[in-house]
Design a protein around this motif. Structure first.
Motif, PDB file in Angstrom:
ATOM      1  N   GLY A  27       0.816  -1.206   0.000  1.00 33.30           N
ATOM      2  CA  GLY A  27       0.000   0.000   0.000  1.00 33.30           C
ATOM      3  C   GLY A  27       0.851   1.259   0.000  1.00 33.30           C
ATOM      4  O   GLY A  27       0.578   2.209  -0.730  1.00 33.30           O
ATOM      5  N   HIS A  28       1.883   1.266   0.824  1.00 36.28           N
ATOM      6  CA  HIS A  28       2.789   2.413   0.859  1.00 36.28           C
ATOM      7  C   HIS A  28       3.504   2.582  -0.488  1.00 36.28           C
ATOM      8  O   HIS A  28       3.680   3.705  -0.961  1.00 36.28           O
ATOM      9  CB  HIS A  28       3.804   2.265   1.993  1.00 36.28           C
ATOM     10  N   ALA A  29       3.899   1.474  -1.095  1.00 39.45           N
ATOM     11  CA  ALA A  29       4.558   1.534  -2.402  1.00 39.45           C
ATOM     12  C   ALA A  29       3.608   2.100  -3.460  1.00 39.45           C
ATOM     13  O   ALA A  29       3.997   2.949  -4.271  1.00 39.45           O
ATOM     14  CB  ALA A  29       5.050   0.146  -2.814  1.00 39.45           C
ATOM     15  N   LEU A  30       2.353   1.637  -3.455  1.00 40.99           N
ATOM     16  CA  LEU A  30       1.374   2.131  -4.418  1.00 40.99           C
ATOM     17  C   LEU A  30       1.092   3.616  -4.177  1.00 40.99           C
ATOM     18  O   LEU A  30       0.975   4.392  -5.133  1.00 40.99           O
ATOM     19  CB  LEU A  30       0.077   1.328  -4.330  1.00 40.99           C
ATOM     20  N   LEU A  31       1.016   4.014  -2.943  1.00 37.55           N
ATOM     21  CA  LEU A  31       0.778   5.416  -2.592  1.00 37.55           C
ATOM     22  C   LEU A  31       1.872   6.310  -3.186  1.00 37.55           C
ATOM     23  O   LEU A  31       1.581   7.317  -3.842  1.00 37.55           O
ATOM     24  CB  LEU A  31       0.719   5.547  -1.071  1.00 37.55           C
ATOM     25  N   ARG A  32       3.121   5.944  -2.989  1.00 39.56           N
ATOM     26  CA  ARG A  32       4.244   6.735  -3.539  1.00 39.56           C
ATOM     27  C   ARG A  32       4.205   6.760  -5.068  1.00 39.56           C
ATOM     28  O   ARG A  32       4.348   7.816  -5.693  1.00 39.56           O
ATOM     29  CB  ARG A  32       5.577   6.154  -3.062  1.00 39.56           C
ATOM     30  N   LYS A  33       3.987   5.605  -5.665  1.00 46.70           N
ATOM     31  CA  LYS A  33       3.977   5.490  -7.127  1.00 46.70           C
ATOM     32  C   LYS A  33       2.831   6.295  -7.740  1.00 46.70           C
ATOM     33  O   LYS A  33       2.996   6.992  -8.742  1.00 46.70           O
ATOM     34  CB  LYS A  33       3.861   4.009  -7.491  1.00 46.70           C
ATOM     35  N   LEU A  34       1.659   6.219  -7.116  1.00 48.82           N
ATOM     36  CA  LEU A  34       0.484   6.913  -7.635  1.00 48.82           C
ATOM     37  C   LEU A  34       0.607   8.425  -7.471  1.00 48.82           C
ATOM     38  O   LEU A  34       0.224   9.186  -8.360  1.00 48.82           O
ATOM     39  CB  LEU A  34      -0.775   6.383  -6.959  1.00 48.82           C
ATOM     40  N   ARG A  35       1.147   8.887  -6.351  1.00 44.44           N
ATOM     41  CA  ARG A  35       1.370  10.332  -6.168  1.00 44.44           C
ATOM     42  C   ARG A  35       2.267  10.881  -7.271  1.00 44.44           C
ATOM     43  O   ARG A  35       1.982  11.934  -7.845  1.00 44.44           O
ATOM     44  CB  ARG A  35       1.987  10.611  -4.802  1.00 44.44           C
ATOM     45  N   ALA A  36       3.345  10.169  -7.559  1.00 42.85           N
ATOM     46  CA  ALA A  36       4.273  10.615  -8.608  1.00 42.85           C
ATOM     47  C   ALA A  36       3.594  10.592  -9.978  1.00 42.85           C
ATOM     48  O   ALA A  36       3.769  11.520 -10.778  1.00 42.85           O
ATOM     49  CB  ALA A  36       5.518   9.728  -8.605  1.00 42.85           C
ATOM     50  N   ALA A  37       2.806   9.557 -10.257  1.00 49.87           N
ATOM     51  CA  ALA A  37       2.150   9.434 -11.562  1.00 49.87           C
ATOM     52  C   ALA A  37       1.065  10.495 -11.755  1.00 49.87           C
ATOM     53  O   ALA A  37       0.915  11.042 -12.852  1.00 49.87           O
ATOM     54  CB  ALA A  37       1.556   8.034 -11.723  1.00 49.87           C
ATOM     55  N   ILE A  38       0.312  10.804 -10.707  1.00 51.34           N
ATOM     56  CA  ILE A  38      -0.712  11.852 -10.787  1.00 51.34           C
ATOM     57  C   ILE A  38      -0.049  13.198 -11.064  1.00 51.34           C
ATOM     58  O   ILE A  38      -0.523  13.975 -11.900  1.00 51.34           O
ATOM     59  CB  ILE A  38      -1.569  11.883  -9.489  1.00 51.34           C
ATOM     60  N   ALA A  39       1.048  13.472 -10.395  1.00 53.83           N
ATOM     61  CA  ALA A  39       1.780  14.724 -10.635  1.00 53.83           C
ATOM     62  C   ALA A  39       2.328  14.767 -12.058  1.00 53.83           C
ATOM     63  O   ALA A  39       2.183  15.777 -12.759  1.00 53.83           O
ATOM     64  CB  ALA A  39       2.910  14.879  -9.614  1.00 53.83           C
ATOM     65  N   ALA A  40       2.924  13.672 -12.512  1.00 58.58           N
ATOM     66  CA  ALA A  40       3.498  13.617 -13.868  1.00 58.58           C
ATOM     67  C   ALA A  40       2.419  13.751 -14.941  1.00 58.58           C
ATOM     68  O   ALA A  40       2.686  14.277 -16.027  1.00 58.58           O
ATOM     69  CB  ALA A  40       4.268  12.306 -14.059  1.00 58.58           C
ATOM     70  N   ALA A  41       1.206  13.313 -14.639  1.00 58.37           N
ATOM     71  CA  ALA A  41       0.101  13.395 -15.599  1.00 58.37           C
ATOM     72  C   ALA A  41      -0.560  14.776 -15.600  1.00 58.37           C
ATOM     73  O   ALA A  41      -1.503  15.012 -16.353  1.00 58.37           O
ATOM     74  CB  ALA A  41      -0.932  12.317 -15.293  1.00 58.37           C
ATOM     75  N   GLY A  42      -0.089  15.671 -14.738  1.00 57.54           N
ATOM     76  CA  GLY A  42      -0.670  17.005 -14.667  1.00 57.54           C
ATOM     77  C   GLY A  42      -2.014  17.043 -13.958  1.00 57.54           C
ATOM     78  O   GLY A  42      -2.815  17.950 -14.177  1.00 57.54           O
ATOM     79  N   LEU A  43      -2.262  16.072 -13.086  1.00 60.23           N
ATOM     80  CA  LEU A  43      -3.553  15.980 -12.393  1.00 60.23           C
ATOM     81  C   LEU A  43      -3.475  16.362 -10.918  1.00 60.23           C
ATOM     82  O   LEU A  43      -4.468  16.252 -10.195  1.00 60.23           O
ATOM     83  CB  LEU A  43      -4.111  14.557 -12.512  1.00 60.23           C
ATOM     84  N   ALA A  44      -2.316  16.820 -10.460  1.00 63.87           N
ATOM     85  CA  ALA A  44      -2.126  17.089  -9.030  1.00 63.87           C
ATOM     86  C   ALA A  44      -3.037  18.201  -8.509  1.00 63.87           C
ATOM     87  O   ALA A  44      -3.384  18.207  -7.329  1.00 63.87           O
ATOM     88  CB  ALA A  44      -0.674  17.421  -8.740  1.00 63.87           C
ATOM     89  N   ASP A  45      -3.457  19.124  -9.368  1.00 66.25           N
ATOM     90  CA  ASP A  45      -4.357  20.182  -8.916  1.00 66.25           C
ATOM     91  C   ASP A  45      -5.801  19.682  -8.785  1.00 66.25           C
ATOM     92  O   ASP A  45      -6.618  20.310  -8.128  1.00 66.25           O
ATOM     93  CB  ASP A  45      -4.301  21.384  -9.854  1.00 66.25           C
ATOM     94  N   ARG A  46      -6.103  18.535  -9.378  1.00 64.58           N
ATOM     95  CA  ARG A  46      -7.471  17.986  -9.332  1.00 64.58           C
ATOM     96  C   ARG A  46      -7.603  16.795  -8.405  1.00 64.58           C
ATOM     97  O   ARG A  46      -8.707  16.467  -7.976  1.00 64.58           O
ATOM     98  CB  ARG A  46      -7.902  17.582 -10.740  1.00 64.58           C
ATOM     99  N   PHE A  47      -6.482  16.116  -8.129  1.00 64.04           N
ATOM    100  CA  PHE A  47      -6.510  14.905  -7.307  1.00 64.04           C
ATOM    101  C   PHE A  47      -5.513  14.976  -6.170  1.00 64.04           C
ATOM    102  O   PHE A  47      -4.357  15.321  -6.368  1.00 64.04           O
ATOM    103  CB  PHE A  47      -6.167  13.659  -8.151  1.00 64.04           C
TER     104      PHE A  47
END
Length: 151
Positions: free
Chosen positions: A40-60
């Motif tokens: 879960g911690h690994a997925l959390l880190r990976k998903l945070r980075a991917a959301i930011a890289a996708a330009g979705l950090a302001d929405r998610f």
């Protein structure tokens, strides 16, 4: 069986604050093992980075949470993850392996953000998520006694 003497188990209240329009919740505590969930911690880190890289950090916002109670005991790895937003359906998916590519999670995030109510057919979900849907819960709308929405 007489349930009149039975009382619910007292647990501390738990909530996760939401600061962005949408939130992705990742289970990071295993109720079956009584400890933190490393996948879960690994997925959390990976998903945070991917959301930011996708330009979705302001929405998610991607947040870790206590057990989401959707995993299978002794399964040994895959995670439970949920999407929620105000006045939108909540989605819960299980058996998400953090070692797998997470492009489908980003694709689902884009679909979810584009919908006014978050409701879609399971067929509209990315294929891996379609097979791993645990729940699609309609949005709650508080109504006053006269039938108008409470804001």
């Amino acid at each position: 069986m007489d349930n009149s003497k039975r009382r619910p188990v007292a647990t501390p209240s738990y909530s996760v604050a939401q600061y962005a329009p949408h939130q992705i919740l990742v289970c990071k505590a295993c109720k079956h093992q009584g400890e933190t969930c490393e996948p879960g911690h690994a997925l959390l880190r990976k998903l945070r980075a991917a959301i930011a890289a996708a330009g979705l950090a302001d929405r998610f916002e991607v947040a870790g949470t206590a057990c989401l109670a959707g995993c299978v005991p002794d399964h040994g790895g895959p995670c439970v993850i949920g999407w929620r937003a105000d006045a939108k359906a909540t989605w819960l998916f299980g058996d998400i392996d953090p070692a797998q590519p997470i492009d489908d999670l980003i694709e689902f995030s884009r679909l979810y953000a584009a919908l006014d109510d978050g409701w879609m057919s399971g067929r509209d979900c990315p294929p891996r998520l379609c097979d791993n849907t645990l729940a699609r819960i309609p949005a709650a709308r508080a109504l006053a006694q006269q039938g108008e929405a409470v804001r």
